[in-house]
Scaffold this motif. Sequence first.
Motif, PDB file in Angstrom:
ATOM      1  N   THR A 114       0.843  -1.191   0.000  1.00 24.46           N
ATOM      2  CA  THR A 114       0.000   0.000   0.000  1.00 24.46           C
ATOM      3  C   THR A 114       0.878   1.241   0.000  1.00 24.46           C
ATOM      4  OG1 THR A 114      -1.712  -1.148   1.253  1.00 24.46           O
ATOM      5  CG2 THR A 114      -1.825   1.261   1.190  1.00 24.46           C
ATOM      6  N   LEU A 115       0.561   2.158  -0.906  1.00 21.83           N
ATOM      7  CA  LEU A 115       1.286   3.427  -0.991  1.00 21.83           C
ATOM      8  C   LEU A 115       0.258   4.538  -1.117  1.00 21.83           C
ATOM      9  CD1 LEU A 115       3.992   4.904  -1.156  1.00 21.83           C
ATOM     10  CD2 LEU A 115       3.954   4.560  -3.632  1.00 21.83           C
ATOM     11  N   GLY A 116       0.105   5.324  -0.055  1.00 20.48           N
ATOM     12  CA  GLY A 116      -0.924   6.349  -0.020  1.00 20.48           C
ATOM     13  C   GLY A 116      -0.453   7.685  -0.569  1.00 20.48           C
ATOM     14  N   ASN A 117      -1.425   8.587  -0.746  1.00 19.84           N
ATOM     15  CA  ASN A 117      -1.098   9.934  -1.222  1.00 19.84           C
ATOM     16  C   ASN A 117      -0.284  10.733  -0.206  1.00 19.84           C
ATOM     17  OD1 ASN A 117      -2.460   9.497  -3.655  1.00 19.84           O
ATOM     18  ND2 ASN A 117      -4.441  10.106  -2.737  1.00 19.84           N
ATOM     19  N   PHE A 184       7.442   6.628   6.070  1.00 20.34           N
ATOM     20  CA  PHE A 184       7.410   7.768   5.153  1.00 20.34           C
ATOM     21  C   PHE A 184       8.404   7.547   4.015  1.00 20.34           C
ATOM     22  CE2 PHE A 184       8.984  11.883   3.700  1.00 20.34           C
ATOM     23  CZ  PHE A 184       7.798  12.504   3.350  1.00 20.34           C
ATOM     24  N   LEU A 185       7.960   7.927   2.800  1.00 26.18           N
ATOM     25  CA  LEU A 185       8.788   7.782   1.619  1.00 26.18           C
ATOM     26  C   LEU A 185       8.832   9.111   0.875  1.00 26.18           C
ATOM     27  CD1 LEU A 185      10.376   5.499   0.216  1.00 26.18           C
ATOM     28  CD2 LEU A 185       8.373   5.101  -1.228  1.00 26.18           C
ATOM     29  N   ASP A 186      10.016   9.506   0.432  1.00 29.16           N
ATOM     30  CA  ASP A 186      10.167  10.778  -0.273  1.00 29.16           C
ATOM     31  C   ASP A 186       9.293  10.802  -1.527  1.00 29.16           C
ATOM     32  OD1 ASP A 186      11.968  11.640   1.593  1.00 29.16           O
ATOM     33  OD2 ASP A 186      13.751  11.072   0.417  1.00 29.16           O
ATOM     34  N   ARG A 187       8.858  12.017  -1.904  1.00 26.17           N
ATOM     35  CA  ARG A 187       7.941  12.183  -3.027  1.00 26.17           C
ATOM     36  C   ARG A 187       8.502  11.653  -4.346  1.00 26.17           C
ATOM     37  NH1 ARG A 187       2.694  12.089  -2.814  1.00 26.17           N
ATOM     38  NH2 ARG A 187       2.053  12.122  -4.998  1.00 26.17           N
ATOM     39  N   PRO A 188       9.798  11.864  -4.669  1.00 20.33           N
ATOM     40  CA  PRO A 188      10.304  11.282  -5.928  1.00 20.33           C
ATOM     41  C   PRO A 188      10.183   9.764  -5.972  1.00 20.33           C
ATOM     42  CG  PRO A 188      11.804  12.975  -5.133  1.00 20.33           C
ATOM     43  CD  PRO A 188      10.797  12.744  -4.049  1.00 20.33           C
ATOM     44  N   ALA A 189      10.367   9.084  -4.822  1.00 16.09           N
ATOM     45  CA  ALA A 189      10.219   7.633  -4.794  1.00 16.09           C
ATOM     46  C   ALA A 189       8.761   7.233  -4.994  1.00 16.09           C
ATOM     47  CB  ALA A 189      10.752   7.083  -3.478  1.00 16.09           C
ATOM     48  N   VAL A 190       7.843   7.962  -4.376  1.00 10.86           N
ATOM     49  CA  VAL A 190       6.410   7.678  -4.554  1.00 10.86           C
ATOM     50  C   VAL A 190       6.010   7.834  -6.011  1.00 10.86           C
ATOM     51  CG1 VAL A 190       4.083   8.424  -3.934  1.00 10.86           C
ATOM     52  CG2 VAL A 190       5.875   8.349  -2.186  1.00 10.86           C
ATOM     53  N   ASP A 191       6.438   8.922  -6.634  1.00  9.39           N
ATOM     54  CA  ASP A 191       6.100   9.137  -8.048  1.00  9.39           C
ATOM     55  C   ASP A 191       6.698   8.052  -8.929  1.00  9.39           C
ATOM     56  OD1 ASP A 191       4.771  11.414  -7.254  1.00  9.39           O
ATOM     57  OD2 ASP A 191       6.450  12.765  -7.724  1.00  9.39           O
ATOM     58  N   ARG A 197       4.015   1.220 -11.784  1.00 12.91           N
ATOM     59  CA  ARG A 197       2.798   0.416 -11.707  1.00 12.91           C
ATOM     60  C   ARG A 197       1.824   0.760 -12.833  1.00 12.91           C
ATOM     61  NH1 ARG A 197       0.532   0.103  -5.636  1.00 12.91           N
ATOM     62  NH2 ARG A 197       0.522   2.379  -5.845  1.00 12.91           N
ATOM     63  N   ARG A 198       1.737   2.030 -13.230  1.00 10.85           N
ATOM     64  CA  ARG A 198       0.852   2.416 -14.334  1.00 10.85           C
ATOM     65  C   ARG A 198       1.369   1.890 -15.667  1.00 10.85           C
ATOM     66  NH1 ARG A 198       0.845   7.451 -11.647  1.00 10.85           N
ATOM     67  NH2 ARG A 198       2.413   8.189 -13.137  1.00 10.85           N
ATOM     68  N   ASN A 199       2.704   1.906 -15.843  1.00 13.70           N
ATOM     69  CA  ASN A 199       3.276   1.532 -17.141  1.00 13.70           C
ATOM     70  C   ASN A 199       3.257   0.031 -17.396  1.00 13.70           C
ATOM     71  OD1 ASN A 199       3.788   4.231 -17.702  1.00 13.70           O
ATOM     72  ND2 ASN A 199       5.894   4.145 -16.896  1.00 13.70           N
ATOM     73  N   ASN A 200       3.707  -0.780 -16.431  1.00 15.68           N
ATOM     74  CA  ASN A 200       3.804  -2.225 -16.675  1.00 15.68           C
ATOM     75  C   ASN A 200       3.276  -3.087 -15.536  1.00 15.68           C
ATOM     76  OD1 ASN A 200       5.863  -1.944 -14.760  1.00 15.68           O
ATOM     77  ND2 ASN A 200       7.444  -1.758 -16.338  1.00 15.68           N
ATOM     78  N   GLY A 201       2.744  -2.456 -14.490  1.00 19.35           N
ATOM     79  CA  GLY A 201       2.188  -3.231 -13.380  1.00 19.35           C
ATOM     80  C   GLY A 201       3.232  -3.869 -12.483  1.00 19.35           C
ATOM     81  N   ASN A 202       4.489  -3.422 -12.599  1.00 22.77           N
ATOM     82  CA  ASN A 202       5.560  -3.981 -11.781  1.00 22.77           C
ATOM     83  C   ASN A 202       6.229  -2.876 -10.963  1.00 22.77           C
ATOM     84  OD1 ASN A 202       5.058  -6.398 -13.137  1.00 22.77           O
ATOM     85  ND2 ASN A 202       6.663  -5.964 -14.666  1.00 22.77           N
ATOM     86  N   MET A 243      -2.562  -5.180  -3.109  1.00 17.98           N
ATOM     87  CA  MET A 243      -2.340  -6.435  -3.813  1.00 17.98           C
ATOM     88  C   MET A 243      -1.005  -7.051  -3.399  1.00 17.98           C
ATOM     89  SD  MET A 243      -3.725  -5.712  -7.680  1.00 17.98           S
ATOM     90  CE  MET A 243      -3.481  -7.448  -8.064  1.00 17.98           C
ATOM     91  N   SER A 244      -0.848  -8.310  -3.782  1.00 14.77           N
ATOM     92  CA  SER A 244       0.397  -9.036  -3.535  1.00 14.77           C
ATOM     93  C   SER A 244       1.031  -9.393  -4.870  1.00 14.77           C
ATOM     94  CB  SER A 244       0.139 -10.306  -2.715  1.00 14.77           C
ATOM     95  OG  SER A 244      -0.456  -9.982  -1.461  1.00 14.77           O
TER      96      SER A 244
END
Length: 258
Positions: A114-117, A184-191, A197-202, A243-244
């Motif tokens: 899970t990665l939230g906004n 907490f994760l830095d914004r560049p890592a979140v992006d 995940r959007r491009n290839n689901g990985n 998801m897993s």
Amino acid sequence: MEDHNRPVTGYPAPNPNRYPNGYSANPPPPGTAYPYTAAAGPPPVNAYYSHQNNPYYQQPDPNIVRRATFLRRVLAFVIGLIVVFAAITFIVWLVLRPQLPEFRVDSFSVSNFTLGNNSLIAFTSEVRLTARNPNKKMTLSYDHIQAVVFYKSWLLSDTIIPPFSQGTKNETSLTANFAAAGSFLDRPAVDGINSERRNNGNVGFNLRVVSSVRFKAKAWRTRRRFLKVFCGDLAVGIQSNGMSGTLIGGPRQCRVGI
């Protein structure tokens, strides 16, 4: 009768065996030596370089001379020891031929990713590795083993793997369990994760293992060294939050260095 008071008006007759400059027209054969005549006395001594006539010359201090001699002998002894030790080490290396261990990632599973906004990440993960000792004459001993999971260069989670030993030509299975709960994760890592995940689901993860290792061969053993293992670009299929996913592409060989 010849008048002795008459002044001389001519020059002596020239010597037919000499040139006008006085040198002989018939030089001696090559290799002719010109010894220093004993009647002339010993050769002159240059007073400038003679310490007997030099008012600034001082006799060296015997203590300083002895100290310098002692230091030279100590230095020669130390250099000799270094040469002998290097020769012994080289011979042992030729006989044992130590090789670095090999590591392989067999499986990489991620659950409840899970990665939230709000840039908070949560997941659990299990990584299974195989460590192989390729040496025929040396055993390996591992201690203080730390494993870390990264996304690119951002740390996601770390854990400790129990110490273990390996015999010659031995393979050992290892398991590392990771967990992150609202880290907490830095914004560049979140992006970056959302873009993958959007491009290839990985999502591509990196695994690093650092351990203290010692090589042993009967009575001979090395001092402990830090072993660094890096397993990069471990793609795990995670299409959306909650998801897993598992490792895509099968087992991956890792880079190992000391």
